[in-house]
Design an enzyme around this catalytic site. Sequence first.
Site, PDB file in Angstrom:
ATOM      1  N   ARG A  82      70.208  32.285   8.658  1.00  0.00           N
ATOM      2  CA  ARG A  82      69.672  32.406  10.269  1.00  0.00           C
ATOM      3  C   ARG A  82      68.659  33.348  10.277  1.00  0.00           C
ATOM      4  O   ARG A  82      67.449  32.851  11.035  1.00  0.00           O
ATOM      5  CB  ARG A  82      70.984  32.754  11.214  1.00  0.00           C
ATOM      6  CG  ARG A  82      70.649  32.795  12.520  1.00  0.00           C
ATOM      7  CD  ARG A  82      71.685  33.388  13.454  1.00  0.00           C
ATOM      8  NE  ARG A  82      72.959  32.372  13.160  1.00  0.00           N
ATOM      9  CZ  ARG A  82      72.969  31.261  13.737  1.00  0.00           C
ATOM     10  NH1 ARG A  82      72.057  30.712  14.580  1.00  0.00           N
ATOM     11  NH2 ARG A  82      74.131  30.590  13.481  1.00  0.00           N
ATOM     12  N   ARG A 108      70.313  26.865  19.189  1.00  0.00           N
ATOM     13  CA  ARG A 108      70.580  27.862  17.906  1.00  0.00           C
ATOM     14  C   ARG A 108      70.662  29.168  18.452  1.00  0.00           C
ATOM     15  O   ARG A 108      70.125  29.685  19.545  1.00  0.00           O
ATOM     16  CB  ARG A 108      69.079  27.893  17.195  1.00  0.00           C
ATOM     17  CG  ARG A 108      68.662  26.808  16.455  1.00  0.00           C
ATOM     18  CD  ARG A 108      69.428  26.516  15.106  1.00  0.00           C
ATOM     19  NE  ARG A 108      69.460  27.786  14.380  1.00  0.00           N
ATOM     20  CZ  ARG A 108      69.977  27.852  13.201  1.00  0.00           C
ATOM     21  NH1 ARG A 108      70.803  26.918  12.978  1.00  0.00           N
ATOM     22  NH2 ARG A 108      69.680  28.906  12.367  1.00  0.00           N
ATOM     23  N   ASN A 124      66.189  31.880  28.838  1.00  0.00           N
ATOM     24  CA  ASN A 124      67.010  30.753  28.658  1.00  0.00           C
ATOM     25  C   ASN A 124      67.707  29.947  29.879  1.00  0.00           C
ATOM     26  O   ASN A 124      67.769  30.810  30.814  1.00  0.00           O
ATOM     27  CB  ASN A 124      68.194  31.269  27.797  1.00  0.00           C
ATOM     28  CG  ASN A 124      69.272  30.148  27.389  1.00  0.00           C
ATOM     29  OD1 ASN A 124      68.617  28.985  26.978  1.00  0.00           O
ATOM     30  ND2 ASN A 124      70.482  30.331  27.395  1.00  0.00           N
ATOM     31  N   HIS A 126      71.007  28.190  31.037  1.00  0.00           N
ATOM     32  CA  HIS A 126      72.477  28.106  30.590  1.00  0.00           C
ATOM     33  C   HIS A 126      73.111  27.149  31.860  1.00  0.00           C
ATOM     34  O   HIS A 126      73.103  27.512  33.032  1.00  0.00           O
ATOM     35  CB  HIS A 126      73.135  29.284  30.577  1.00  0.00           C
ATOM     36  CG  HIS A 126      74.637  29.034  30.123  1.00  0.00           C
ATOM     37  ND1 HIS A 126      74.938  28.505  28.804  1.00  0.00           N
ATOM     38  CD2 HIS A 126      75.744  29.182  30.387  1.00  0.00           C
ATOM     39  CE1 HIS A 126      76.060  28.593  28.512  1.00  0.00           C
ATOM     40  NE2 HIS A 126      76.735  29.031  29.657  1.00  0.00           N
ATOM     41  N   GLU A 160      73.580  39.704  23.754  1.00  0.00           N
ATOM     42  CA  GLU A 160      74.961  39.159  23.827  1.00  0.00           C
ATOM     43  C   GLU A 160      74.690  37.408  24.171  1.00  0.00           C
ATOM     44  O   GLU A 160      73.930  37.260  25.200  1.00  0.00           O
ATOM     45  CB  GLU A 160      75.351  40.030  25.164  1.00  0.00           C
ATOM     46  CG  GLU A 160      76.946  39.612  25.410  1.00  0.00           C
ATOM     47  CD  GLU A 160      77.201  40.236  26.652  1.00  0.00           C
ATOM     48  OE1 GLU A 160      78.092  39.586  27.235  1.00  0.00           O
ATOM     49  OE2 GLU A 160      76.622  41.127  27.072  1.00  0.00           O
ATOM     50  N   ASP A 162      74.377  34.478  26.046  1.00  0.00           N
ATOM     51  CA  ASP A 162      74.274  34.197  27.469  1.00  0.00           C
ATOM     52  C   ASP A 162      74.637  35.191  28.240  1.00  0.00           C
ATOM     53  O   ASP A 162      75.027  34.949  29.434  1.00  0.00           O
ATOM     54  CB  ASP A 162      75.244  32.832  27.692  1.00  0.00           C
ATOM     55  CG  ASP A 162      74.976  31.564  27.102  1.00  0.00           C
ATOM     56  OD1 ASP A 162      73.701  31.477  26.797  1.00  0.00           O
ATOM     57  OD2 ASP A 162      75.965  31.111  26.376  1.00  0.00           O
TER      58      ASP A 162
HETATM   59  C1  GRF Z   1      70.466  21.397  29.330  1.00  0.00           C
HETATM   60  O1  GRF Z   1      71.575  21.041  30.061  1.00  0.00           O
HETATM   61  C2  GRF Z   1      70.547  23.021  29.102  1.00  0.00           C
HETATM   62  O2  GRF Z   1      71.183  23.660  30.406  1.00  0.00           O
HETATM   63  C3  GRF Z   1      71.409  23.308  28.041  1.00  0.00           C
HETATM   64  O3  GRF Z   1      71.010  22.247  27.318  1.00  0.00           O
HETATM   65  C4  GRF Z   1      70.650  21.014  27.913  1.00  0.00           C
HETATM   66  C5  GRF Z   1      69.087  20.734  27.454  1.00  0.00           C
HETATM   67  O4  GRF Z   1      68.468  19.708  28.132  1.00  0.00           O
HETATM   68  N1  GRF Z   1      71.092  24.470  27.420  1.00  0.00           N
HETATM   69  P1  GRF Z   1      67.057  19.133  27.777  1.00  0.00           P
HETATM   70  O5  GRF Z   1      67.023  19.160  26.473  1.00  0.00           O
HETATM   71  O6  GRF Z   1      66.330  20.018  28.436  1.00  0.00           O
HETATM   72  O7  GRF Z   1      66.979  17.699  28.390  1.00  0.00           O
END
Ligand code: GRF
Length: 229
Positions: A82, A108, A124, A126, A160, A162
């Site tokens: 990694r 990742r 990010n 989520h 941490e 998310d």
């Molecule tokens: C999304 O649902 C996001 O929340 C999650 O992965 C998905 C990615 O979708 N982390 P895309 O590749 O943007 O269509």
Amino acid sequence: MQTNRQNERCRVAVLISGSGSNLQAIIDAVNSSVAANSSAATDPGYQICAVISNRPDVKGLERAAKADIDRVTLDHKLYPTREAFDEVLANTLDGYQPDLIVLAGFMRILSDGFVKQFKGKLINIHPSLLPKYPGLNTHQRALDAGDSHAGCTVHFVSEELDGGPAIIQAQTNITHCNNAAEIAQQVQVLEHKIYPIAIDWFANDRLKIDNNHSFLDNTQLPASGYVVS
Ligand code: GRF
């Protein structure tokens, strides 16, 4: 609010692993030049300087090509650890001098060293109402728990998983949904709405992280982030 930016327009690097529908929403926001909630009517204040994928031949790379954005594929399977992958990723990013790094379906886990290096400019999205359901299978978990609502959260990335401070969150009623795919479809509409807003805030120097809290226009955001309906 002070900015450390060297360029006038915020340089945004987007990291993907797949379909890139969130990337598309960001591209569309830039192209329409009227990012949601923006005070700038004709300039979103940012540009996508690169799209980096850890998987070859994904649809997100096609979307970037169509929008004429620099693309890099770094196949994580070619790196022994990694940390080795993250080092190459960090060096690649450094070459683009991004002000903001946007994880858009980047599947990742990033090493602590990487997160530390880019802290404060790494965000990010989520697919849950954080702090509920960090990790995977969020929609199934919401269904299993009998939740009436599901949603998505944009947050700063911390060491941490998310767990970094939330920026913006949107929720939707899921009582009529029969499976996780139906929930995902509904939530993705919200993802495409809130991610450009968060980027717009950052690019226009309205958003920052301080002492593990998110601030919008110098006001600390609640634990859920700014909530849009
Ligand atoms: C999304 O649902 C996001 O929340 C999650 O992965 C998905 C990615 O979708 N982390 P895309 O590749 O943007 O269509």
